[in-house]
Design a protein around this motif. Structure first.
Motif, mmCIF file in Angstrom:
data_model
loop_
_atom_site.group_PDB
_atom_site.id
_atom_site.type_symbol
_atom_site.label_atom_id
_atom_site.label_comp_id
_atom_site.label_asym_id
_atom_site.label_seq_id
_atom_site.Cartn_x
_atom_site.Cartn_y
_atom_site.Cartn_z
ATOM 1 N N ASP A 83 -116.509 19.081 -20.589
ATOM 2 C CA ASP A 83 -116.223 18.961 -19.165
ATOM 3 C C ASP A 83 -116.501 20.299 -18.483
ATOM 4 O OD1 ASP A 83 -115.002 17.963 -16.696
ATOM 5 O OD2 ASP A 83 -113.380 19.331 -17.205
ATOM 6 N N ALA A 84 -117.182 20.261 -17.344
ATOM 7 C CA ALA A 84 -117.615 21.476 -16.659
ATOM 8 C C ALA A 84 -116.526 22.115 -15.807
ATOM 9 C CB ALA A 84 -118.830 21.164 -15.786
ATOM 10 N N GLU A 89 -112.032 16.186 -15.121
ATOM 11 C CA GLU A 89 -110.783 16.085 -15.889
ATOM 12 C C GLU A 89 -109.666 15.495 -15.041
ATOM 13 O OE1 GLU A 89 -107.642 18.883 -18.459
ATOM 14 O OE2 GLU A 89 -109.421 19.782 -17.519
ATOM 15 N N THR A 90 -109.542 15.939 -13.797
ATOM 16 C CA THR A 90 -108.505 15.402 -12.910
ATOM 17 C C THR A 90 -108.732 13.924 -12.637
ATOM 18 O OG1 THR A 90 -108.220 17.564 -11.852
ATOM 19 C CG2 THR A 90 -107.406 15.651 -10.650
ATOM 20 N N LEU A 91 -109.977 13.541 -12.390
ATOM 21 C CA LEU A 91 -110.283 12.130 -12.161
ATOM 22 C C LEU A 91 -109.929 11.298 -13.383
ATOM 23 C CD1 LEU A 91 -113.341 10.523 -10.474
ATOM 24 C CD2 LEU A 91 -112.863 9.929 -12.850
ATOM 25 N N ALA A 92 -110.329 11.771 -14.576
ATOM 26 C CA ALA A 92 -110.144 10.998 -15.801
ATOM 27 C C ALA A 92 -108.697 10.953 -16.267
ATOM 28 C CB ALA A 92 -111.028 11.566 -16.911
ATOM 29 N N ALA A 189 -113.514 11.634 -21.503
ATOM 30 C CA ALA A 189 -113.784 12.963 -20.955
ATOM 31 C C ALA A 189 -113.611 14.067 -21.989
ATOM 32 C CB ALA A 189 -112.883 13.233 -19.748
ATOM 33 N N GLY A 190 -112.922 13.775 -23.100
ATOM 34 C CA GLY A 190 -112.755 14.759 -24.161
ATOM 35 C C GLY A 190 -111.793 15.880 -23.836
ATOM 36 N N THR A 191 -110.921 15.663 -22.850
ATOM 37 C CA THR A 191 -109.994 16.718 -22.427
ATOM 38 C C THR A 191 -108.563 16.489 -22.900
ATOM 39 O OG1 THR A 191 -109.636 15.556 -20.320
ATOM 40 C CG2 THR A 191 -111.355 17.260 -20.380
ATOM 41 N N GLU A 192 -108.242 15.271 -23.339
ATOM 42 C CA GLU A 192 -106.878 14.968 -23.783
ATOM 43 C C GLU A 192 -106.927 13.941 -24.909
ATOM 44 O OE1 GLU A 192 -103.022 12.838 -21.790
ATOM 45 O OE2 GLU A 192 -103.908 14.495 -20.654
ATOM 46 N N ALA A 221 -118.263 11.554 -24.140
ATOM 47 C CA ALA A 221 -118.980 10.555 -24.942
ATOM 48 C C ALA A 221 -118.411 9.166 -24.692
ATOM 49 C CB ALA A 221 -118.870 10.893 -26.424
ATOM 50 N N HIS A 222 -119.161 8.144 -25.097
ATOM 51 C CA HIS A 222 -118.620 6.790 -25.069
ATOM 52 C C HIS A 222 -117.374 6.744 -25.946
ATOM 53 C CE1 HIS A 222 -122.869 5.093 -24.088
ATOM 54 N NE2 HIS A 222 -122.186 5.306 -22.980
ATOM 55 N N VAL A 223 -116.420 5.927 -25.570
ATOM 56 C CA VAL A 223 -115.151 5.876 -26.292
ATOM 57 C C VAL A 223 -115.358 5.331 -27.698
ATOM 58 C CG1 VAL A 223 -112.838 4.894 -26.325
ATOM 59 C CG2 VAL A 223 -113.871 5.588 -24.161
#
Length: 250
Positions: A83-84, A89-92, A189-192, A221-223
């Motif tokens: 994530d850039a 991240e907030t959206l996801a 998103a790979g953030t949590e 990535a795709h889930v």
């Protein structure tokens, strides 16, 4: 979980006025723009998330962020990359598109960007529960495409987005029309760290704070995890309809 309006994300989504758009001035002698109506429907019925504790929960879809842009890549994210830090991240994680909306306004190739958080027929912003929809208009000219993103509301950091920018015009520059749901996919998103959808304590409807949950640093990535998710085509319908002119079905 009840299907009442009380089913919502734990963080109040910023109420974005209808039609709030960041858009540059059109160039002289630019081709005439076509207005497209975008409809995102929650077509799920009842409580489609079957939980490991024997209970069930509804599918909830968060507000939709959109961008009209040029180029062959989405300005919202890049698959395989971290994530850039520009708002995805907030959206996801919370469903709030506002930070990403702001950052995309200055992104290369972005012609217009906006977000819709008001279910059709509702006086207030919020997610769409079964049977509800978002509907909004965008304008584009040949050569411009559409990218979308919004949170899977019963998750830690999952979001729906098109795999590739959606082509709005055919090779002869005629506007396209029809259902585009098959162009959507569920992304991580790979953030949590993921928890069971509809049950995890650190997911939107249940988390105590917006940043609750175990942080991770994985590429987008795709889930792919051990949990079960409904098929996108069973819970969502995306349709695009040009306001006027000759159209091309896709």
């Amino acid at each position: 979980m009840s299907l009442a309006r009380a089913v919502s994300l734990s963080v109040a989504v910023l109420a974005l006025a209808e039609g709030v758009v960041a858009q540059g001035a059109p160039a002289q002698d630019a081709p005439a723009a076509t207005r497209f109506t975008i409809k995102v429907e929650n077509i799920s019925k009842g409580e489609v998330l079957k939980l490991s504790n024997g209970k069930a929960a509804p599918f909830v879809s968060a507000p939709v962020l959109w961008a009209v842009h040029t180029g062959s890549r989405s300005p919202i994210f890049a698959a395989g990359q971290l994530d850039a830090g520009k708002g995805l991240e907030t959206l996801a994680e919370t469903g709030n598109p506002a930070p990403l909306l702001e950052s995309l306004g200055d992104a290369t190739g972005v012609v217009a960007v906006g977000a819709d958080d008001r279910p059709v027929g509702s006086a207030a912003g919020g997610p769409i529960i079964p049977g509800e929809r978002y509907q909004f208009d965008v304008t584009a000219v040949p050569g411009q495409t559409l990218s979308l993103a919004w949170m899977f509301g019963q998750s830690n950091d999952l979001f729906f987005a098109n795999d590739r920018p959606i082509t709005l015009f055919d090779p002869t520059d005629k506007p396209v029309t029809g259902e585009m749901t098959l162009q959507l996919a569920l992304w991580d998103a790979g953030t949590e760290l993921n928890e069971e959808p509809g049950l995890g304590p650190n997911q939107g409807p249940r988390q105590k704070t917006p940043d609750a949950g175990i942080t991770e640093h994985q590429g987008i990535a795709h889930v792919r995890d051990r949990f079960s998710y409904p098929r996108t085509t069973d819970v969502l319908r995306l349709t695009i309809t040009p306001a006027a002119g000759t159209v091309s079905s896709r």
